[in-house]
Design an enzyme around this catalytic site. Structure first.
Site, PDB file in Angstrom:
ATOM      1  N   LYS A  10       4.681 -62.431 -27.612  1.00 17.14           N
ATOM      2  CA  LYS A  10       6.154 -62.487 -28.223  1.00 17.14           C
ATOM      3  C   LYS A  10       5.992 -62.371 -29.632  1.00 17.14           C
ATOM      4  O   LYS A  10       5.557 -63.218 -30.409  1.00 17.14           O
ATOM      5  CB  LYS A  10       6.797 -63.765 -28.007  1.00 17.14           C
ATOM      6  CG  LYS A  10       8.126 -63.774 -28.281  1.00 17.14           C
ATOM      7  CD  LYS A  10       8.893 -65.030 -28.500  1.00 17.14           C
ATOM      8  CE  LYS A  10       8.786 -65.613 -30.160  1.00 17.14           C
ATOM      9  NZ  LYS A  10       9.583 -64.735 -30.954  1.00 17.14           N
ATOM     10  N   GLU A  51       5.246 -75.396 -48.902  1.00 11.55           N
ATOM     11  CA  GLU A  51       5.186 -74.106 -48.726  1.00 11.55           C
ATOM     12  C   GLU A  51       6.488 -73.289 -49.065  1.00 11.55           C
ATOM     13  O   GLU A  51       7.188 -73.429 -48.261  1.00 11.55           O
ATOM     14  CB  GLU A  51       4.484 -73.845 -47.323  1.00 11.55           C
ATOM     15  CG  GLU A  51       4.036 -72.443 -47.139  1.00 11.55           C
ATOM     16  CD  GLU A  51       3.746 -71.880 -45.843  1.00 11.55           C
ATOM     17  OE1 GLU A  51       4.494 -72.463 -44.868  1.00 11.55           O
ATOM     18  OE2 GLU A  51       2.915 -71.198 -45.824  1.00 11.55           O
ATOM     19  N   GLY A  96       2.180 -69.352 -37.354  1.00  9.27           N
ATOM     20  CA  GLY A  96       3.842 -69.510 -37.875  1.00  9.27           C
ATOM     21  C   GLY A  96       3.865 -70.814 -38.731  1.00  9.27           C
ATOM     22  O   GLY A  96       2.421 -71.418 -39.015  1.00  9.27           O
ATOM     23  N   SER A  97       4.848 -71.225 -38.753  1.00  9.03           N
ATOM     24  CA  SER A  97       4.844 -72.535 -39.711  1.00  9.03           C
ATOM     25  C   SER A  97       4.454 -73.633 -39.065  1.00  9.03           C
ATOM     26  O   SER A  97       4.436 -73.803 -37.919  1.00  9.03           O
ATOM     27  CB  SER A  97       6.518 -72.826 -39.979  1.00  9.03           C
ATOM     28  OG  SER A  97       7.269 -73.019 -38.774  1.00  9.03           O
ATOM     29  N   THR A  98       4.283 -74.587 -39.819  1.00 12.00           N
ATOM     30  CA  THR A  98       3.695 -75.987 -39.183  1.00 12.00           C
ATOM     31  C   THR A  98       4.694 -76.723 -38.636  1.00 12.00           C
ATOM     32  O   THR A  98       4.103 -77.200 -37.516  1.00 12.00           O
ATOM     33  CB  THR A  98       3.034 -76.626 -40.642  1.00 12.00           C
ATOM     34  OG1 THR A  98       1.735 -76.204 -41.079  1.00 12.00           O
ATOM     35  CG2 THR A  98       2.573 -78.232 -39.919  1.00 12.00           C
ATOM     36  N   ALA A  99       5.820 -76.589 -38.823  1.00 13.22           N
ATOM     37  CA  ALA A  99       6.990 -77.245 -37.948  1.00 13.22           C
ATOM     38  C   ALA A  99       7.025 -76.644 -36.673  1.00 13.22           C
ATOM     39  O   ALA A  99       6.985 -77.525 -35.601  1.00 13.22           O
ATOM     40  CB  ALA A  99       8.198 -77.116 -38.686  1.00 13.22           C
ATOM     41  N   THR A 100       7.070 -75.265 -36.463  1.00 13.17           N
ATOM     42  CA  THR A 100       7.175 -74.733 -35.221  1.00 13.17           C
ATOM     43  C   THR A 100       5.685 -74.950 -34.452  1.00 13.17           C
ATOM     44  O   THR A 100       5.815 -75.338 -33.132  1.00 13.17           O
ATOM     45  CB  THR A 100       7.269 -73.265 -35.219  1.00 13.17           C
ATOM     46  OG1 THR A 100       8.111 -72.912 -36.170  1.00 13.17           O
ATOM     47  CG2 THR A 100       7.678 -72.679 -33.886  1.00 13.17           C
ATOM     48  N   GLU A 118      -2.291 -71.761 -35.856  1.00 10.48           N
ATOM     49  CA  GLU A 118      -2.635 -71.239 -37.121  1.00 10.48           C
ATOM     50  C   GLU A 118      -1.401 -71.513 -37.792  1.00 10.48           C
ATOM     51  O   GLU A 118      -0.282 -70.744 -37.607  1.00 10.48           O
ATOM     52  CB  GLU A 118      -2.992 -69.726 -37.171  1.00 10.48           C
ATOM     53  CG  GLU A 118      -4.268 -69.278 -36.699  1.00 10.48           C
ATOM     54  CD  GLU A 118      -5.663 -69.900 -37.308  1.00 10.48           C
ATOM     55  OE1 GLU A 118      -5.294 -70.452 -38.308  1.00 10.48           O
ATOM     56  OE2 GLU A 118      -6.687 -69.870 -36.627  1.00 10.48           O
TER      57      GLU A 118
HETATM   58  P1  NAD Z   1       8.000 -69.637 -37.694  1.00  8.44           P
HETATM   59  O1  NAD Z   1       7.116 -70.725 -37.180  1.00  8.44           O
HETATM   60  O2  NAD Z   1       9.522 -69.663 -37.790  1.00  8.44           O
HETATM   61  O3  NAD Z   1       7.926 -68.523 -36.556  1.00  8.44           O
HETATM   62  C1  NAD Z   1       6.869 -67.705 -35.952  1.00  8.44           C
HETATM   63  C2  NAD Z   1       7.075 -67.513 -34.565  1.00  8.44           C
HETATM   64  O4  NAD Z   1       7.072 -68.598 -33.701  1.00  8.44           O
HETATM   65  C3  NAD Z   1       8.112 -66.754 -34.248  1.00  8.44           C
HETATM   66  O5  NAD Z   1       7.577 -65.473 -33.172  1.00  8.44           O
HETATM   67  C4  NAD Z   1       9.088 -67.590 -33.711  1.00  8.44           C
HETATM   68  O6  NAD Z   1      10.046 -66.718 -32.915  1.00  8.44           O
HETATM   69  C5  NAD Z   1       8.429 -68.324 -32.923  1.00  8.44           C
HETATM   70  N1  NAD Z   1       9.049 -69.626 -32.538  1.00  8.44           N
HETATM   71  C6  NAD Z   1      10.046 -70.182 -33.464  1.00  8.44           C
HETATM   72  N2  NAD Z   1      10.363 -71.466 -32.679  1.00  8.44           N
HETATM   73  C7  NAD Z   1       9.631 -71.434 -31.434  1.00  8.44           C
HETATM   74  C8  NAD Z   1       9.685 -72.417 -30.533  1.00  8.44           C
HETATM   75  N3  NAD Z   1      10.659 -73.508 -30.453  1.00  8.44           N
HETATM   76  N4  NAD Z   1       8.986 -72.272 -29.314  1.00  8.44           N
HETATM   77  C9  NAD Z   1       8.178 -70.890 -29.225  1.00  8.44           C
HETATM   78  N5  NAD Z   1       8.001 -70.269 -30.424  1.00  8.44           N
HETATM   79  C10 NAD Z   1       8.885 -70.181 -31.300  1.00  8.44           C
HETATM   80  O7  NAD Z   1       7.205 -68.726 -38.620  1.00  8.44           O
HETATM   81  P2  NAD Z   1       7.760 -67.565 -39.651  1.00  8.44           P
HETATM   82  O8  NAD Z   1       8.795 -68.068 -40.516  1.00  8.44           O
HETATM   83  O9  NAD Z   1       7.823 -66.469 -38.659  1.00  8.44           O
HETATM   84  O10 NAD Z   1       6.267 -67.372 -40.288  1.00  8.44           O
HETATM   85  C11 NAD Z   1       5.741 -67.817 -41.599  1.00  8.44           C
HETATM   86  C12 NAD Z   1       5.043 -68.943 -41.512  1.00  8.44           C
HETATM   87  O11 NAD Z   1       3.767 -68.624 -40.661  1.00  8.44           O
HETATM   88  C13 NAD Z   1       4.589 -69.744 -42.726  1.00  8.44           C
HETATM   89  O12 NAD Z   1       4.391 -70.949 -42.665  1.00  8.44           O
HETATM   90  C14 NAD Z   1       3.092 -69.179 -42.907  1.00  8.44           C
HETATM   91  O13 NAD Z   1       2.297 -69.855 -43.870  1.00  8.44           O
HETATM   92  C15 NAD Z   1       2.603 -69.119 -41.532  1.00  8.44           C
HETATM   93  N6  NAD Z   1       1.594 -68.272 -41.130  1.00  8.44           N
HETATM   94  C16 NAD Z   1       0.433 -68.722 -40.993  1.00  8.44           C
HETATM   95  C17 NAD Z   1      -0.962 -67.931 -40.694  1.00  8.44           C
HETATM   96  C18 NAD Z   1      -2.116 -68.544 -40.600  1.00  8.44           C
HETATM   97  O14 NAD Z   1      -2.920 -67.691 -40.028  1.00  8.44           O
HETATM   98  N7  NAD Z   1      -2.246 -69.623 -40.709  1.00  8.44           N
HETATM   99  C19 NAD Z   1      -0.651 -66.324 -40.853  1.00  8.44           C
HETATM  100  C20 NAD Z   1       0.557 -66.032 -41.151  1.00  8.44           C
HETATM  101  C21 NAD Z   1       1.590 -66.833 -41.346  1.00  8.44           C
END
Ligand code: NAD
Length: 418
Positions: free
Chosen positions: A105, A317, A158-162, A181
């Site tokens: 996804k 962040e 993605g984000s730490t909250a998710t 990650e």
């Molecule tokens: P996000 O957490 O909003 O979304 C990431 C992914 O998770 C998206 O595909 C989203 O659709 C999906 N998602 C959201 N809610 C979900 C749920 N309830 N269940 C399953 N999937 C869900 O993050 P974002 O805004 O897309 O990306 C930015 C964040 O990603 C920043 O915090 C950044 O630091 C982090 N990031 C981390 C790394 C790493 O390697 N550590 C790399 C790139 C980005």
């Protein structure tokens, strides 16, 4: 996978255009980093697959045998918008190379390049059903992928909250370990003996690459007191020289942030930094564009100083082109300030004293410290963070493949056993 890598390279222009449209990143970044890394990800894991499938033998006087790795079946990957094709391929490649079928996804905010990749699969010779793309929001499709009982691993960026939410949902499923990650708030540490011009350019690149929307970006800049004024002056001058403009213009160095909602978030942090007592050194505002990009989500690269270590601007962040400058007295204080964070993804250390560099990186609570460089990546090394940036797993060759595999230890009596 190698065929697919070649197809990505063969469709460079189409993919670059799609990434710029979707994400607002500069053409230069899409063509120079994002799309080539997509192909490199596939190649690295394809190469590694050849070795990964070989059993590792062992022998002692009492026992001998081998350890083999086995696919886990169907796995899920969930990736973010900031580096859409790079992070999408970084997650699917190890899952495929370890022999699994993948439900992938991409972010709903930037689905274009993943979609284009899916249109090359037949030509690349992928058997039907091996790589499956599911487009949709996190709350709908992401949630279904996370909770589906037939999916045995989830790899998320993605984000730490998710990530926390996905970790809890996977725990309910019991047999579904997640690889998470997550976010970062990374320090750049500059010692007085650093090569000043290299450090200025490196710290600037770490702060503002892809409009500050890279998890590895260095948004907390710590500078040894004796060179603070000189370094600040040089960094501000260099930052003011960053060309903000139409992402399609080859001269542009700084494009648009991802969305209106994210723009609002970044602007609210600019306001907060002022409220928290920050002195604005440069930037600090939205850039109002004309022509094709009128009404676009552009933020000028921004530096603040004078903010307390504990304030929200220094702890949360922002994920935009905003960084803070803080002086430190000595090595001990530099490490203390750098480690004062709930995140632990990466750090950069700038010094010509290698003994000090190794001492400092040894005490930093981060997964990926760099010495005199930033984001220099060897894909055959572990990738991931300490603290709230990760959950103990690592990506990269071969770590990510091991995450997507089960190990089997086959043991027989050793030659010495009677
Ligand atoms: P996000 O957490 O909003 O979304 C990431 C992914 O998770 C998206 O595909 C989203 O659709 C999906 N998602 C959201 N809610 C979900 C749920 N309830 N269940 C399953 N999937 C869900 O993050 P974002 O805004 O897309 O990306 C930015 C964040 O990603 C920043 O915090 C950044 O630091 C982090 N990031 C981390 C790394 C790493 O390697 N550590 C790399 C790139 C980005």
């Amino acid at each position: 996978m190698i065929n697919l890598a070649e197809l990505l390279e063969g469709h460079l222009e189409e993919l670059v255009q799609a990434e710029v449209d979707d994400n607002g990143m500069t053409r230069a970044f899409a063509a120079g980093v994002e799309v080539p890394r997509g192909a490199a990800n596939l190649r690295s894991f394809a190469r590694a697959a050849l070795e990964f499938c070989l059993p590792r033998e062992f022998a002692t006087p009492e026992a001998r045998g081998y350890v083999s790795q086995h696919p886990v079946g169907v796995v899920g990957t969930i990736s973010p918008w900031n580096l859409p094709l790079l992070s999408f391929t970084w997650k699917i490649a190890p899952a495929l190379a370890a022999g699994n079928a993948v439900i992938a996804k991409p972010s709903e905010v930037t689905p274009k390049t993943a979609y284009l990749l899916s249109t090359y699969l037949n030509q690349a010779g992928f058997p039907p059903g091996v790589l499956n793309l599911l487009h949709g929001t996190g709350n709908s499709v992401g949630e279904l992928v996370t909770r589906h009982p037939a999916i045995s691993r989830i790899s998320f960026t993605g984000s730490t909250a998710t990530g926390r939410h996905i970790g809890l949902a996977c725990a309910e499923g019991f047999k579904k370990p997640p690889l998470l990650e997550m976010g970062g708030k990374n320090p750049s540490i500059v010692f007085a003996d650093a090569d000043l011009s290299k450090a200025v350019e490196g710290v600037k690149r770490a702060a503002f690459t892809n409009q500050g929307q890279v998890c590895l970006c260095g948004s907390r800049i710590y500078i040894e007191k004796s060179i603070y004024n000189r370094f600040r002056e040089a960094l501000v001058a260099s930052t003011e020289g960053i060309v903000v403009g139409d992402p399609l213009d080859p001269q542009t160095q700084h494009g648009a942030t991802i969305s209106g909602a994210h723009l609002e978030k970044i602007l609210s942090y600019l306001e907060l930094a002022r409220e928290e007592g920050g002195r604005l050194l440069c930037g600090g505002e939205q850039v109002n564009m004309v022509g094709r990009c009128a009404g676009g989500y552009f933020v000028r690269p921004t530096l603040f100083e004078g903010l307390p270590v504990d304030c929200r601007t220094n702890q949360e962040e922002i994920f935009g082109p905003v960084a803070t400058l803080t002086p430190f007295q000595d090595e001990e204080e530099a490490v203390e300030l750098a480690n004062h964070s709930s995140y632990g993804l990466s750090a950069t250390v700038w010094t010509e004293d290698m003994e000090r560099a190794f001492r400092v990186v040894d005490t930093l609570d981060v997964g990926m410290p760099w010495i005199n460089c930033w984001n220099l990546r060897v894909l055959e090394t572990p990738f991931g963070g300490f603290k709230n940036s990760g959950n103990g797993h690592r990506e990269g060759v071969p770590d990510a493949m091991e995450f997507f595999a089960e190990k089997k230890t086959v043991t027989m009596p050793g030659l010495m056993v009677r």
